[in-house]
Design a protein around this motif. Structure first.
Motif, short mmCIF file in Angstrom:
data_model
loop_
_atom_site.label_atom_id
_atom_site.label_comp_id
_atom_site.label_asym_id
_atom_site.label_seq_id
_atom_site.Cartn_x
_atom_site.Cartn_y
_atom_site.Cartn_z
N TYR A 10 46.54 58.32 34.92
CA TYR A 10 48.07 58.22 35.30
C TYR A 10 49.03 58.32 34.65
CZ TYR A 10 46.18 55.07 38.86
OH TYR A 10 45.57 54.02 39.62
N CYS A 11 49.72 59.79 34.22
CA CYS A 11 51.17 59.68 33.80
C CYS A 11 52.46 58.65 34.37
CB CYS A 11 51.56 61.04 33.83
SG CYS A 11 52.05 61.58 35.27
N ALA A 12 53.43 58.24 33.43
CA ALA A 12 53.79 57.41 33.57
C ALA A 12 55.70 58.11 32.63
CB ALA A 12 53.60 55.86 33.36
N VAL B 6 52.38 48.64 30.17
CA VAL B 6 51.95 48.66 30.97
C VAL B 6 53.39 48.44 32.27
CG1 VAL B 6 51.20 48.69 33.80
CG2 VAL B 6 49.63 49.41 32.21
N TYR C 235 56.69 50.40 32.23
CA TYR C 235 57.49 52.20 32.28
C TYR C 235 57.55 51.80 34.49
CZ TYR C 235 55.45 54.48 28.46
OH TYR C 235 55.58 55.42 27.39
N HIS D 165 58.36 55.14 36.13
CA HIS D 165 57.63 54.96 37.28
C HIS D 165 56.11 55.92 37.11
CE1 HIS D 165 62.23 55.56 38.56
NE2 HIS D 165 62.21 55.72 37.06
N TRP D 166 55.59 55.88 38.38
CA TRP D 166 53.80 56.31 37.89
C TRP D 166 53.99 57.78 38.87
CZ3 TRP D 166 51.93 53.72 34.26
CH2 TRP D 166 51.47 53.11 33.94
N ARG E 4 44.52 48.83 34.12
CA ARG E 4 44.94 49.74 33.31
C ARG E 4 45.37 49.87 31.72
NH1 ARG E 4 49.82 52.41 37.61
NH2 ARG E 4 47.29 52.35 38.52
N CYS F 176 50.99 66.72 34.28
CA CYS F 176 52.32 65.85 35.27
C CYS F 176 53.62 66.50 34.39
CB CYS F 176 52.69 64.35 33.87
SG CYS F 176 53.15 63.49 35.08
#
Length: 122
Positions: free
Chosen positions: A95-97, A106, A109, A111-112, A45, A22
């Protein structure tokens, strides 16, 4: 705005390994906690792993603990998710966040990334 770009996804056989990366924009990367989440078709998610700004604190979901390892290199503005002993149930979009406060949900966080597909065949 923090921009995150995942890479490293692909197709792997059960028992194999894969390393996700990421890459983050901006000089603020070293101040952010990073998380990895995944989402399989038809499912919500879910949390996978998280690491604080210094790398000294990590959290792992029970389903991946002992198999996945989260790390970061602040000199490269990059976080990594090393996935070993992969199972078909690991198949998902990963997904990284990023967040200012480490967490496992979820909503915590800000920013994704766009996600990268991981497919594990049986």
């Amino acid at each position: 705005q923090v921009q995150l770009v995942e890479s490293g996804g692909g197709l792997v056989q059960a028992g194999g390994s894969l390393r996700l990366s990421c890459a983050a924009s901006g000089r603020a990367f070293s101040s952010l906690s990073m998380g990895w989440f995944r989402q399989a078709p038809g499912k919500e998610r879910e949390f996978v792993a998280a690491i604080n700004w210094s790398g000294g604190l990590t959290y792992y979901a029970d389903s991946v603990k002992g198999r996945f390892t989260l790390s970061r290199d602040n000199t490269k503005n990059t976080a990594y998710l090393q996935m070993n002993i992969l199972k078909p149930d690991d198949t998902a979009v990963y997904y990284c966040a990023a967040t200012w406060v480490i967490g496992t949900v979820v909503a915590g966080y800000d920013h994704w990334g766009q996600g990268t597909q991981v497919t594990v065949s049986s």
